[in-house]
Design an enzyme around this catalytic site. Structure first.
Site, mmCIF file in Angstrom:
data_model
loop_
_atom_site.group_PDB
_atom_site.id
_atom_site.type_symbol
_atom_site.label_atom_id
_atom_site.label_comp_id
_atom_site.label_asym_id
_atom_site.label_seq_id
_atom_site.Cartn_x
_atom_site.Cartn_y
_atom_site.Cartn_z
ATOM 1 N N LYS A 103 35.430 40.104 39.113
ATOM 2 C CA LYS A 103 35.858 38.829 39.714
ATOM 3 C C LYS A 103 35.839 38.965 41.234
ATOM 4 O O LYS A 103 36.222 40.007 41.776
ATOM 5 C CB LYS A 103 37.264 38.464 39.220
ATOM 6 C CG LYS A 103 37.732 37.077 39.635
ATOM 7 C CD LYS A 103 39.077 36.748 39.000
ATOM 8 C CE LYS A 103 39.575 35.375 39.386
ATOM 9 N NZ LYS A 103 40.886 35.051 38.782
ATOM 10 N N SER A 157 41.190 30.814 36.439
ATOM 11 C CA SER A 157 40.230 30.928 37.519
ATOM 12 C C SER A 157 39.181 32.021 37.279
ATOM 13 O O SER A 157 38.222 32.109 38.040
ATOM 14 C CB SER A 157 40.959 31.226 38.843
ATOM 15 O OG SER A 157 41.638 32.478 38.764
ATOM 16 N N SER A 202 45.071 33.010 34.144
ATOM 17 C CA SER A 202 43.673 32.962 34.577
ATOM 18 C C SER A 202 42.760 33.991 33.932
ATOM 19 O O SER A 202 41.549 33.964 34.173
ATOM 20 C CB SER A 202 43.588 33.111 36.107
ATOM 21 O OG SER A 202 44.118 31.966 36.721
#
Length: 485
Positions: free
Chosen positions: A79, A154, A178
């Site tokens: 990420k 996210s 997330s």
């Protein structure tokens, strides 16, 4: 069996027995990315030259009889809010679009020590603020099961890349859900570890008391392998927990006989899609058939969790993001009239609408005259929510419910309605406020989209969470389903 359908342990064995080379495995990842990423858009940055170079080095090391780490030669996606030396870390924001870090996050150091290969950096909602991946300032990522739908957020890029077979596992970060929510939307496994179990050093902060790094994988066993590699005390993180790290892999016994499970009535009531509820109830029947016992319980302060979370997380975000001013960090605006104008223009141009919304909310709740009414009250609610979990865990080993109240929604469907978007995290936010571990595993489909089952454990009891999730997975086929791309 296709390479992507193999467990990490199976791939590891093939690599170390020289039936497969690391370079061949890395080539397979980039071929899959070339085939699918035009429609999925999971990646922001590819590390093709670095990954191929690292793969060649590991292949040579294997020929020479060198050591083999736990994740030897296994390709991973990261990420884009986890700092990576020499590889752009944008946080999905124009503000950091040119940020080229000179160091690695501790979780990255641990992955490298375990000899994993970094394939690239994955798309995300800007500064991890969002539940759909539509808040990335670069482009939205799409759900591999239906590209008209969101992958969740996210960590949507991290989830979509694993679900579509581009990488064999990925790292995400979970503040209010997330990791778990996008894992549920994309039909894979996502783990939020206990707060403090995995170092946050090198994770660009959104809400420091909530942020936690964790793995997204195809199955529970792979999740245990990755957590084994990245968990552990770190003196560079003042919130890191100095606890012994158990053998998570040995917990995967498949035996849940006598395990006591609490099922909160608040997690299966109003607002939960009937098809999601049905999938969760079927999962509970499966646990019952395996010898576990489940009963309805109550977490009475659940209804206040979303409001408390958005006050606390936004307050911490307004403080953490103050450093992005065009001087110390981030892109600098051109031709300011003076210093204050430089701050104003840089932040106005650099941040997207959702980040600005949360900075304003957080700044307001921390301001003089409103601190007691909003921030302090939200902290008191957080304590009550944690006490709810503590009370249930006096009598039960685990808590189980849905990961999200619905399946994935269409791109653009909730963009203009942030409050509805926030409510998608109603089942994951209480766990984050309490700082305890939870995993999302696939438990069925509704209208062609995956449904996630959330298994919640006591603090630092990831072993029991893995044990239950793995046992369920061994008696179902949901995690073996793959999207057609």
């Amino acid at each position: 069996m296709a390479l992507f359908d193999m467990r990490l342990q199976e791939l590891h064995n093939k690599l170390t027995s020289k039936e497969l080379s690391v370079s061949e495995l890395v080539d397979a990842s980039y071929r899959r990315i070339a085939q699918t990423d035009a429609s999925i858009q999971a990646f922001l940055t590819l590390n093709e030259q670095g990954a191929r170079s690292a793969a060649s080095e590991l292949d040579k090391q294997l020929q020479d009889g060198g050591e083999r780490g736990l994740l030897f030669g296994l390709p991973a996606g990261i990420k884009d809010n986890i700092v990576t030396e020499g590889l752009l870390t944008t946080c999905g924001s124009q503000f950091l679009r040119n940020y080229d870090p000179i160091y690695d996050a501790t979780s990255m150091k641990k992955l490298k020590a375990a000899q994993s290969i970094t394939i690239g950096k994955l798309n995300m909602d800007e500064f991890a603020m969002g539940g759909s991946n539509e808040n990335s300032s670069f482009h939205p990522t799409r759900n591999p099961w239906n590209t008209e739908y969101v992958p969740g957020g996210s960590s949507g890029g991290s989830a979509a890349s694993v679900a579509s077979g581009q990488v064999y596992f990925s790292l995400g970060s979970d503040t209010g859900g997330s990791i778990r929510q996008p894992a549920a939307y994309c039909g894979i496994v996502g783990l939020k570890p206990t707060y403090g179990l995995v170092s946050r050093f090198g994770l660009v902060a959104f809400a420091s008391s909530l942020d936690q790094i964790g793995p997204l994988t195809k199955n529970v066993e792979d999740s245990a392998y990755v957590l084994q590699a990245i968990a552990g005390y770190d003196e560079m993180d003042s919130t890191s927990a100095n606890v012994d790290i158990p053998d998570y892999i040995s917990a995967l016994t498949g035996d849940v006989r006598g395990l006591r499970i609490g099922v909160p009535k608040e997690y299966l009531g109003e607002g939960i899609d009937p098809k999601v509820r049905e999938a969760v109830l079927n999962a509970l029947k499966q646990f019952e058939s395996l010898g576990a016992i489940w009963e309805e319980v109550s977490l009475p302060h659940t209804e206040y969790a979303v409001a408390a979370y958005y006050l606390l997380a936004s307050s911490e975000a307004s403080s953490n993001l103050a450093r992005f001013d065009g001087v110390r960090y981030g892109v600098r605006a051109d031709n300011p009239d003076n210093l204050l104008d430089l701050y104003r223009k840089s932040r106005s141009q650099g941040f997207g609408p959702e980040v600005k919304r949360r900075i304003m909310l957080g700044t307001y709740s921390l301001s003089s005259g409103y601190y007691d009414a909003y921030y302090l009250k939200a902290q008191k609610v957080r304590t009550l929510i944690k006490q709810d979990f503590d009370n249930v865990f006096k009598d039960y080993d685990l808590i189980i419910g849905p990961t999200a109240p619905t399946t994935a929604f269409r791109l653009g469907e909730q963009v203009g309605d942030p409050l509805t978007m926030y409510l998608n995290d109603i089942c994951t936010i209480p766990v984050s406020l309490a700082g305890i571990p939870a995993i999302s595993v696939p438990c069925g489909f509704a209208d062609g989209l995956p449904v996630g089952l959330q298994i919640i454990g006591k603090a630092f009891d990831e072993q029991t969470v893995f044990r239950a999730a793995h046992a369920y997975e061994q008696h179902t086929e949901h995690h073996k389903q793959r999207p057609q791309l």
